[in-house]
Scaffold this motif. Structure first.
Motif, PDB file in Angstrom:
ATOM      1  N   VAL A 139       0.861  -1.182   0.000  1.00 31.66           N
ATOM      2  CA  VAL A 139       0.000   0.000   0.000  1.00 31.66           C
ATOM      3  C   VAL A 139       0.893   1.226   0.000  1.00 31.66           C
ATOM      4  O   VAL A 139       1.797   1.345   0.820  1.00 31.66           O
ATOM      5  CB  VAL A 139      -0.919   0.024   1.240  1.00 31.66           C
ATOM      6  CG1 VAL A 139      -1.713   1.319   1.288  1.00 31.66           C
ATOM      7  CG2 VAL A 139      -1.849  -1.179   1.234  1.00 31.66           C
ATOM      8  N   GLN A 140       0.669   2.106  -0.926  1.00 29.62           N
ATOM      9  CA  GLN A 140       1.396   3.372  -0.960  1.00 29.62           C
ATOM     10  C   GLN A 140       0.463   4.489  -0.533  1.00 29.62           C
ATOM     11  O   GLN A 140      -0.685   4.555  -1.000  1.00 29.62           O
ATOM     12  CB  GLN A 140       1.946   3.630  -2.358  1.00 29.62           C
ATOM     13  CG  GLN A 140       3.036   2.646  -2.761  1.00 29.62           C
ATOM     14  CD  GLN A 140       3.661   2.985  -4.102  1.00 29.62           C
ATOM     15  OE1 GLN A 140       2.990   3.476  -4.992  1.00 29.62           O
ATOM     16  NE2 GLN A 140       4.941   2.719  -4.232  1.00 29.62           N
ATOM     17  N   SER A 145      -9.881  -0.598   2.090  1.00 29.49           N
ATOM     18  CA  SER A 145     -10.939  -0.756   3.091  1.00 29.49           C
ATOM     19  C   SER A 145     -10.629  -1.834   4.126  1.00 29.49           C
ATOM     20  O   SER A 145     -11.324  -1.934   5.137  1.00 29.49           O
ATOM     21  CB  SER A 145     -12.271  -1.081   2.408  1.00 29.49           C
ATOM     22  OG  SER A 145     -12.159  -2.289   1.686  1.00 29.49           O
ATOM     23  N   SER A 146      -9.599  -2.605   3.902  1.00 28.05           N
ATOM     24  CA  SER A 146      -9.229  -3.630   4.872  1.00 28.05           C
ATOM     25  C   SER A 146      -8.248  -3.117   5.923  1.00 28.05           C
ATOM     26  O   SER A 146      -7.897  -3.849   6.857  1.00 28.05           O
ATOM     27  CB  SER A 146      -8.616  -4.845   4.161  1.00 28.05           C
ATOM     28  OG  SER A 146      -7.362  -4.521   3.596  1.00 28.05           O
ATOM     29  N   SER A 196     -11.311   3.179  12.147  1.00 23.45           N
ATOM     30  CA  SER A 196     -11.393   1.760  11.825  1.00 23.45           C
ATOM     31  C   SER A 196     -11.657   1.549  10.334  1.00 23.45           C
ATOM     32  O   SER A 196     -11.901   2.503   9.584  1.00 23.45           O
ATOM     33  CB  SER A 196     -12.502   1.108  12.641  1.00 23.45           C
ATOM     34  OG  SER A 196     -13.760   1.678  12.320  1.00 23.45           O
ATOM     35  N   GLN A 197     -11.634   0.300   9.922  1.00 19.18           N
ATOM     36  CA  GLN A 197     -11.764  -0.018   8.504  1.00 19.18           C
ATOM     37  C   GLN A 197     -13.074   0.501   7.906  1.00 19.18           C
ATOM     38  O   GLN A 197     -13.095   1.015   6.793  1.00 19.18           O
ATOM     39  CB  GLN A 197     -11.684  -1.538   8.304  1.00 19.18           C
ATOM     40  CG  GLN A 197     -10.311  -2.143   8.498  1.00 19.18           C
ATOM     41  CD  GLN A 197      -9.970  -2.486   9.925  1.00 19.18           C
ATOM     42  OE1 GLN A 197     -10.488  -1.881  10.869  1.00 19.18           O
ATOM     43  NE2 GLN A 197      -9.082  -3.439  10.117  1.00 19.18           N
ATOM     44  N   ARG A 236      -3.129  -3.079  10.065  1.00 19.06           N
ATOM     45  CA  ARG A 236      -3.985  -4.219   9.755  1.00 19.06           C
ATOM     46  C   ARG A 236      -5.143  -4.337  10.734  1.00 19.06           C
ATOM     47  O   ARG A 236      -6.183  -4.949  10.407  1.00 19.06           O
ATOM     48  CB  ARG A 236      -3.162  -5.495   9.733  1.00 19.06           C
ATOM     49  CG  ARG A 236      -2.088  -5.487   8.648  1.00 19.06           C
ATOM     50  CD  ARG A 236      -1.552  -6.872   8.361  1.00 19.06           C
ATOM     51  NE  ARG A 236      -0.471  -6.855   7.393  1.00 19.06           N
ATOM     52  CZ  ARG A 236      -0.658  -6.838   6.082  1.00 19.06           C
ATOM     53  NH1 ARG A 236      -1.881  -6.812   5.603  1.00 19.06           N
ATOM     54  NH2 ARG A 236       0.381  -6.845   5.271  1.00 19.06           N
ATOM     55  N   THR A 237      -4.966  -3.769  11.912  1.00 20.50           N
ATOM     56  CA  THR A 237      -6.043  -3.781  12.889  1.00 20.50           C
ATOM     57  C   THR A 237      -6.205  -2.397  13.495  1.00 20.50           C
ATOM     58  O   THR A 237      -5.241  -1.616  13.553  1.00 20.50           O
ATOM     59  CB  THR A 237      -5.773  -4.782  14.023  1.00 20.50           C
ATOM     60  OG1 THR A 237      -4.541  -4.415  14.672  1.00 20.50           O
ATOM     61  CG2 THR A 237      -5.648  -6.201  13.495  1.00 20.50           C
TER      62      THR A 237
END
Length: 119
Positions: A2-3, A30-31, A52-53, A100-101
């Motif tokens: 991801v950039q 979106s993840s 959050s996502q 990631r979270t």
């Protein structure tokens, strides 16, 4: 991979507003939970805000609560930071980051955008 590319920084006076944008590449935006961090000269990098996502959860540093608003548009792969009532103490390089979270350690970083607030 991801950039992240930040934009929207600049020089403003105390009390002014700015909106920072962070555009992400890739189809998995979106993840990722997203966050804004800042680093002032001579200081350690600090978290400013996170989202959050889905955008359903947000958090803010005490120093910016009530003045800054984080949001995201997953259709545009972009996260925003609306900064109102800016203060000289907000002067810093602002970075966006992807995790990631929600609340997790950042995995990807942008290059940063300078925000300078004069009194």
């Amino acid at each position: 991979q991801v950039q992240l590319v930040e934009s929207g920084g600049g020089m403003v006076q105390a009390g002014d507003s700015l909106r920072l944008s962070c555009a992400a590449s890739g189809r998995t935006f979106s993840s990722y939970a997203m966050g804004w961090f800042r680093q002032a000269p001579g200081k350690e990098r600090e978290v400013v805000s996170a989202i959050s996502q889905s955008g359903g959860r947000t958090s803010y540093a005490d120093s910016v609560k009530g003045r800054f608003t984080i949001s995201r548009d997953n259709a545009k792969n972009t996260v925003y930071l609306q900064m109102n009532s800016l203060e000289p103490e907000d002067t810093a390089v602002y970075y966006c980051a992807a995790s990631r979270t929600y609340g997790g350690q950042p995995y990807y970083w942008g290059q940063g955008t300078q925000v300078t607030v004069s009194s």
